[in-house]
Design an enzyme around this catalytic site. Structure first.
Site, PDB file in Angstrom:
ATOM      1  N   LYS A  35     -11.408  -6.760   2.533  1.00  0.00           N
ATOM      2  CA  LYS A  35     -11.183  -5.442   1.918  1.00  0.00           C
ATOM      3  C   LYS A  35     -11.839  -5.363   0.545  1.00  0.00           C
ATOM      4  O   LYS A  35     -12.499  -4.383   0.218  1.00  0.00           O
ATOM      5  CB  LYS A  35      -9.676  -5.205   1.743  1.00  0.00           C
ATOM      6  CG  LYS A  35      -9.070  -4.394   2.852  1.00  0.00           C
ATOM      7  CD  LYS A  35      -7.647  -3.962   2.523  1.00  0.00           C
ATOM      8  CE  LYS A  35      -7.003  -3.432   3.797  1.00  0.00           C
ATOM      9  NZ  LYS A  35      -5.589  -3.144   3.663  1.00  0.00           N
ATOM     10  N   GLU A 151       6.530   6.360  -3.779  1.00  0.00           N
ATOM     11  CA  GLU A 151       5.379   7.237  -3.554  1.00  0.00           C
ATOM     12  C   GLU A 151       5.668   8.198  -2.402  1.00  0.00           C
ATOM     13  O   GLU A 151       6.209   7.794  -1.389  1.00  0.00           O
ATOM     14  CB  GLU A 151       4.141   6.374  -3.241  1.00  0.00           C
ATOM     15  CG  GLU A 151       2.880   7.167  -3.055  1.00  0.00           C
ATOM     16  CD  GLU A 151       2.637   8.166  -4.184  1.00  0.00           C
ATOM     17  OE1 GLU A 151       2.611   7.768  -5.357  1.00  0.00           O
ATOM     18  OE2 GLU A 151       2.515   9.366  -3.884  1.00  0.00           O
ATOM     19  N   GLU A 155      -0.555  10.622   4.205  1.00  0.00           N
ATOM     20  CA  GLU A 155      -1.901  10.269   4.643  1.00  0.00           C
ATOM     21  C   GLU A 155      -2.588  11.530   5.150  1.00  0.00           C
ATOM     22  O   GLU A 155      -1.957  12.391   5.745  1.00  0.00           O
ATOM     23  CB  GLU A 155      -1.839   9.221   5.758  1.00  0.00           C
ATOM     24  CG  GLU A 155      -1.432   7.865   5.230  1.00  0.00           C
ATOM     25  CD  GLU A 155      -1.190   6.848   6.340  1.00  0.00           C
ATOM     26  OE1 GLU A 155      -1.713   7.026   7.438  1.00  0.00           O
ATOM     27  OE2 GLU A 155      -0.457   5.880   6.062  1.00  0.00           O
ATOM     28  N   LEU A 253       8.861  21.711  10.764  1.00  0.00           N
ATOM     29  CA  LEU A 253       9.662  22.405  11.757  1.00  0.00           C
ATOM     30  C   LEU A 253       8.786  22.754  12.966  1.00  0.00           C
ATOM     31  O   LEU A 253       8.955  23.788  13.586  1.00  0.00           O
ATOM     32  CB  LEU A 253      10.249  23.674  11.114  1.00  0.00           C
ATOM     33  CG  LEU A 253      11.660  24.096  11.494  1.00  0.00           C
ATOM     34  CD1 LEU A 253      12.648  22.960  11.360  1.00  0.00           C
ATOM     35  CD2 LEU A 253      12.115  25.267  10.635  1.00  0.00           C
ATOM     36  N   CYS A 263       5.551   5.397   8.074  1.00  0.00           N
ATOM     37  CA  CYS A 263       6.739   5.527   7.212  1.00  0.00           C
ATOM     38  C   CYS A 263       8.019   5.921   7.939  1.00  0.00           C
ATOM     39  O   CYS A 263       9.009   5.193   7.865  1.00  0.00           O
ATOM     40  CB  CYS A 263       6.449   6.523   6.093  1.00  0.00           C
ATOM     41  SG  CYS A 263       5.238   5.890   4.927  1.00  0.00           S
TER      42      CYS A 263
HETATM   43  P1  NAD Z   1      -0.930  -1.184   3.815  1.00  0.00           P
HETATM   44  O1  NAD Z   1      -0.460  -2.161   4.801  1.00  0.00           O
HETATM   45  O2  NAD Z   1      -1.970  -0.171   4.164  1.00  0.00           O
HETATM   46  O3  NAD Z   1      -1.467  -1.960   2.506  1.00  0.00           O
HETATM   47  C1  NAD Z   1      -0.843  -3.047   1.910  1.00  0.00           C
HETATM   48  C2  NAD Z   1      -1.905  -3.907   1.250  1.00  0.00           C
HETATM   49  O4  NAD Z   1      -1.284  -4.888   0.418  1.00  0.00           O
HETATM   50  C3  NAD Z   1      -2.778  -4.701   2.227  1.00  0.00           C
HETATM   51  O5  NAD Z   1      -4.139  -4.421   1.963  1.00  0.00           O
HETATM   52  C4  NAD Z   1      -2.442  -6.171   1.937  1.00  0.00           C
HETATM   53  O6  NAD Z   1      -3.528  -7.035   2.116  1.00  0.00           O
HETATM   54  C5  NAD Z   1      -2.044  -6.090   0.482  1.00  0.00           C
HETATM   55  N1  NAD Z   1      -1.204  -7.201  -0.011  1.00  0.00           N
HETATM   56  C6  NAD Z   1      -0.070  -7.700   0.523  1.00  0.00           C
HETATM   57  N2  NAD Z   1       0.417  -8.691  -0.253  1.00  0.00           N
HETATM   58  C7  NAD Z   1      -0.410  -8.809  -1.324  1.00  0.00           C
HETATM   59  C8  NAD Z   1      -0.431  -9.647  -2.480  1.00  0.00           C
HETATM   60  N3  NAD Z   1       0.514 -10.556  -2.723  1.00  0.00           N
HETATM   61  N4  NAD Z   1      -1.448  -9.494  -3.350  1.00  0.00           N
HETATM   62  C9  NAD Z   1      -2.409  -8.578  -3.140  1.00  0.00           C
HETATM   63  N5  NAD Z   1      -2.426  -7.755  -2.079  1.00  0.00           N
HETATM   64  C10 NAD Z   1      -1.444  -7.865  -1.170  1.00  0.00           C
HETATM   65  O7  NAD Z   1       0.389  -0.426   3.304  1.00  0.00           O
HETATM   66  P2  NAD Z   1       0.566   1.109   2.818  1.00  0.00           P
HETATM   67  O8  NAD Z   1       0.550   2.033   3.967  1.00  0.00           O
HETATM   68  O9  NAD Z   1      -0.337   1.359   1.666  1.00  0.00           O
HETATM   69  O10 NAD Z   1       2.066   1.044   2.286  1.00  0.00           O
HETATM   70  C11 NAD Z   1       2.426   0.344   1.122  1.00  0.00           C
HETATM   71  C12 NAD Z   1       3.842   0.745   0.739  1.00  0.00           C
HETATM   72  O11 NAD Z   1       3.880   2.136   0.385  1.00  0.00           O
HETATM   73  C13 NAD Z   1       4.879   0.568   1.849  1.00  0.00           C
HETATM   74  O12 NAD Z   1       6.087   0.156   1.283  1.00  0.00           O
HETATM   75  C14 NAD Z   1       5.022   1.966   2.400  1.00  0.00           C
HETATM   76  O13 NAD Z   1       6.273   2.184   2.977  1.00  0.00           O
HETATM   77  C15 NAD Z   1       4.860   2.807   1.172  1.00  0.00           C
HETATM   78  N6  NAD Z   1       4.382   4.166   1.438  1.00  0.00           N
HETATM   79  C16 NAD Z   1       3.382   4.382   2.344  1.00  0.00           C
HETATM   80  C17 NAD Z   1       2.909   5.665   2.560  1.00  0.00           C
HETATM   81  C18 NAD Z   1       1.804   5.923   3.569  1.00  0.00           C
HETATM   82  O14 NAD Z   1       1.573   7.084   3.891  1.00  0.00           O
HETATM   83  N7  NAD Z   1       1.121   4.910   4.072  1.00  0.00           N
HETATM   84  C19 NAD Z   1       3.446   6.742   1.843  1.00  0.00           C
HETATM   85  C20 NAD Z   1       4.444   6.484   0.902  1.00  0.00           C
HETATM   86  C21 NAD Z   1       4.910   5.200   0.711  1.00  0.00           C
END
Ligand code: NAD
Length: 433
Positions: A35, A151, A155, A253, A263
């Site tokens: 990445k 957050e 998406e 709705l 999520c």
């Molecule tokens: P994701 O899986 O797309 O990304 C997570 C990233 O973190 C990965 O690239 C992974 O390699 C990296 N990572 C993990 N451990 C790490 C470390 N120790 N050091 C560096 N990098 C590390 O996840 P996401 O969809 O972005 O979601 C992240 C959080 O945000 C979750 O808790 C999710 O519930 C929340 N969230 C997501 C959304 C959404 O629409 N995707 C919206 C609101 C909240």
């Protein structure tokens, strides 16, 4: 301000890019070398509209960079955001906090000077205090505060949501941390986005309560849709009539094949689990989870009914497999239940999706991927619309029908109207009408 963003997924990358656009200096960290290499080469590893341009602009300005080196990024930062994944833990529905706690350990070792450690990942109540404990234990000397900053971006519309949020929620314990957080979000307060400051626990709870409420709203209209089908009502008219009531609102709705995504499924499960652990059962949420599972299964029956009770040896074109349009995210998408059920019942499934192939190929074995809707529909016995991508909203239906063996459509997003489809000789079924 100097910020470090740990995790460059859907949330971390969008947040990092947008914060740099606010004028902050942002270093985005990930431990996935692939990445980081892509990001350093100017490539965005996910599909999110507008992200590539905004990222390029801020990299060019010198405010945004990417690294594998968490230690250096954290040491230089005024605030460190944890934006790593919190998937469902196998077996019990609880949020898996392994990545959050591992990040906290790494951050602890790297802290240098007063820093606010902000959890942006969605985490159960009590997690921020645990993060604080982990860091305190590893580095009793460190000068830091924790903050909870859940957050709410969606998406597919993530940049707009981040730049113009309905609200920003910040949970803090000290005035010093509150000041740093206010500084980070100041550009948004100039745009009059309300910034709500709470205690840590309330901030953590707001995120789960909000997501569970939205999942409930979707599930509610899906149940109403099922009833509409039995009594001869039209759920589109019903949701319009309901949604114009300001107390209800028209968003979330729309009846469909059940919610999915990265999520709602995991957050509803996690909230139900938190309720069980604290002897305060979340009965509504538990029911929502069960009804949504059933909803996805019922969609397969709907498709079978359209094909006179069996899909065995029938060719079915599935339009859209991502959990919603404008994303490549396949996590918990309804397609992952519906497509294997069709294949399992003997159907030959041809799928098409503007962005779904990269993630979807491995997740949907035994299907044929096609270039577009018309190619998918070749010699098909039925077309199923699963995700309402724009590309499927204005199909040349006569061309589509001409490619098919027989004209039949299961429109699980209610994009089309029955009359015009029937006028073209289609057998048509929507949801809730
Ligand atoms: P994701 O899986 O797309 O990304 C997570 C990233 O973190 C990965 O690239 C992974 O390699 C990296 N990572 C993990 N451990 C790490 C470390 N120790 N050091 C560096 N990098 C590390 O996840 P996401 O969809 O972005 O979601 C992240 C959080 O945000 C979750 O808790 C999710 O519930 C929340 N969230 C997501 C959304 C959404 O629409 N995707 C919206 C609101 C909240």
């Amino acid at each position: 301000m100097r910020l470090a963003m740990i995790g460059t997924g859907y949330v971390g990358l969008v947040s990092g890019v947008c914060f740099s656009d606010f004028g902050h200096d942002v270093v985005c960290v990930d431990k996935d070398a692939g990445k980081i290499a892509k990001l350093e080469a100017g490539e965005v590893p996910i599909f999110e509209p507008g992200l590539d341009d905004l990222m390029a602009r801020n990299v060019a300005s010198g405010r945004l960079s990417f690294t594998l080196d968490l230690k250096a990024a954290v040491a230089a930062a005024d605030a460190v955001f944890i934006a790593v994944g919190t998937p469902t833990r196998r077996g019990d529905g609880h949020a898996d906090l392994t990545y959050v706690y591992a990040a906290a350990e790494e951050i602890a070792a790297a802290l240098d000077g007063y820093t606010v450690v902000v959890t942006k990942s969605t985490v159960p109540v009590g997690t921020n205090r645990k993060v604080e404990e982990i860091i305190r234990k590893a580095r009793p000397d460190a000068e830091f505060d924790v903050a909870s900053n859940p957050e709410f971006l969606r998406e597919g519309a993530a940049i707009e949501d981040f730049m113009r949020p309905d609200r920003v929620v910040v949970g803090v314990e000290t005035d010093r941390a509150a000041e740093v957080m206010a500084g980070i979000y100041r550009p948004l307060s100039l745009r009059e986005a309300p910034i709500i400051t709470t205690d840590l626990e309330s901030a953590e709870m707001i995120k789960y309560a909000a997501n569970a409420f939205l999942a409930t709203k979707i599930t509610f209209i899906n149940e109403i849709a099922a009833l509409c089908e039995k009594v001869g009502a039209d759920v589109k008219q019903v949701s319009k009539g309901m949604g114009l009531d300001n107390r209800i609102g028209g968003k979330f709705l729309h009846a469909g094949p059940g919610y999915g995504g990265s999520c709602f499924p995991k957050d509803t499960k996690a909230l139900a689990r938190i309720g069980q652990e604290h002897a305060a059962p979340m009965q509504i949420v538990e029911t929502v989870i069960a009804v949504n599972e059933e909803r996805k299964r019922a969609m397969t029956d709907k498709i079978m009914d359209l094909l006179d009770g069996s899909v065995n040896k029938k060719r079915i074109a599935v339009l859209g497999v991502t959990f919603k349009p404008e994303t490549d995210d396949m996590r918990d998408a309804p397609s992952l239940t519906i497509v294997p059920a069709l294949v399992g019942n003997g159907a030959e499934v041809r799928v098409t999706d503007p962005e779904g192939l990269k993630e979807g190929e491995a997740l949907l074995p035994g299907v044929t991927w096609c270039e577009d809707a018309y190619a998918a529909a070749e010699d098909a016995d039925a077309v199923v619309i699963l995700t309402e991508w724009n590309a499927f909203r204005a199909l040349d239906l006569d061309r589509l029908g001409s490619a098919m063996r027989s004209r039949a459509m299961a429109d699980l997003r209610n994009i089309y109207d029955r009359k015009s489809l029937e006028a073209l000789g289609f057998k048509y079924v929507g949801v809730g009408r």
